[in-house]
Design an enzyme around this catalytic site. Sequence first.
Site, mmCIF file in Angstrom:
data_model
loop_
_atom_site.group_PDB
_atom_site.id
_atom_site.type_symbol
_atom_site.label_atom_id
_atom_site.label_comp_id
_atom_site.label_asym_id
_atom_site.label_seq_id
_atom_site.Cartn_x
_atom_site.Cartn_y
_atom_site.Cartn_z
ATOM 1 C CG ASP A 173 -6.015 -13.521 -1.365
ATOM 2 O OD1 ASP A 173 -4.756 -13.379 -0.854
ATOM 3 O OD2 ASP A 173 -6.328 -14.575 -2.086
ATOM 4 N NE ARG A 223 -10.928 -8.337 -9.971
ATOM 5 C CZ ARG A 223 -10.977 -8.157 -11.034
ATOM 6 N NH1 ARG A 223 -10.127 -9.080 -11.883
ATOM 7 N NH2 ARG A 223 -11.557 -7.258 -11.554
ATOM 8 N N GLY A 262 2.428 -9.106 -5.893
ATOM 9 C CA GLY A 262 3.840 -8.717 -6.652
ATOM 10 C C GLY A 262 3.891 -9.463 -7.833
ATOM 11 C CG ASP A 263 3.714 -13.419 -8.239
ATOM 12 O OD1 ASP A 263 4.740 -13.341 -7.746
ATOM 13 O OD2 ASP A 263 2.912 -14.284 -7.664
ATOM 14 C CB SER A 312 -0.994 -0.086 1.260
ATOM 15 O OG SER A 312 -0.198 -0.031 2.361
HETATM 16 O O1 RIB Z 1 3.095 -15.146 -4.913
HETATM 17 C C1 RIB Z 1 2.393 -15.882 -5.026
HETATM 18 C C2 RIB Z 1 2.283 -17.453 -5.043
HETATM 19 O O2 RIB Z 1 3.480 -17.938 -4.316
HETATM 20 C C3 RIB Z 1 1.213 -18.415 -5.168
HETATM 21 O O3 RIB Z 1 0.625 -18.411 -6.141
HETATM 22 C C4 RIB Z 1 2.185 -19.742 -4.562
HETATM 23 O O4 RIB Z 1 1.875 -20.471 -5.572
HETATM 24 C C5 RIB Z 1 3.477 -19.215 -4.330
HETATM 25 O O5 RIB Z 1 4.258 -19.692 -5.346
#
Ligand code: RIB
Length: 293
Positions: free
Chosen positions: A232, A271, A237-238, A207
């Site tokens: 959630d 989500r 980050g991904d 945040s």
């Molecule tokens: O960054 C989240 C991910 O970390 C999840 O999807 C989990 O599988 C782990 O790899």
Amino acid sequence: MTIWNLGSINIDHFYRLPHLPRPGETLAAESYSVGLGGKGANQSVAAARAGARVRHIGGVGPEDWALERLRGYGVDCAHVERCKVATGHAIINVDRAGENAIVLFAGANRGFGLEGVAAALKEAVPGDTLLLQNETAHQTEAAQMARAKGMRVVYSAAPFEVEAVRAVLPHITLLALNAVEAEQLSAALGTGLDRLLVPQILVTRGSEGAEWNDLAGGERLMQPSFPVQAVDTTGAGDTFAGYFAAGRDSGLPPGEALRLAAAAAALKVTRAGTAEAIPSRAEVDAFLAERAR
Ligand code: RIB
């Protein structure tokens, strides 16, 4: 251009809990669900949803559905190997504030050989991007091959392992970290991040926003986060990394790519879930348009 991603593919098991379990505590989950995840798969889905051409490199076990789901998002999986060990999985505990604690089992994510990675990268061309994280094997070799080809190499130091980071650092273009990983790296190397010999660093601070630092060019950009109600934070980050890479791959300047990525990550945290919760480009554009009024 193409975004290649040597990345994990996990089956994510989500448990919603009143709070994260304490040592020795047994806790009943309020709900349970299963979805596609893995830092690698999440980044591939994010980049593909942002509009990039994405080719994933990795491994899965004999099960079909994780691969089918990844393909369903438009990710090319021709270089995902079928391994004899089970597909990787993650146990993800999420509390009522949206915070998480994750346990990983690598499985097939570490069950494939370097030959497959080399064969995939043979098809890459200069100007393509390679995404890497710390949940598979062969990151350093892949980074070396990619740099030798004139590719951009984006490495997310997650989950944090100092030796893995140390090995891959000399071969990357952009180091992506969250705030905790940034502190861990500074402490382990005994130096500030701005002293690292990497061309660019991206630090996401939830945040508190994100910061992109072009150490080679001397430019520094701050991107505030968009205020949202977090449900959630898993995979935010991904989502940021995949959207940012896709933005840069499509020719967006860093500031615009940061804004796009911050919007995508903000929508994601509203989500539940990981890959399936990553917003489409149309949703992100609509979110940004709403905030530009
Ligand atoms: O960054 C989240 C991910 O970390 C999840 O999807 C989990 O599988 C782990 O790899």
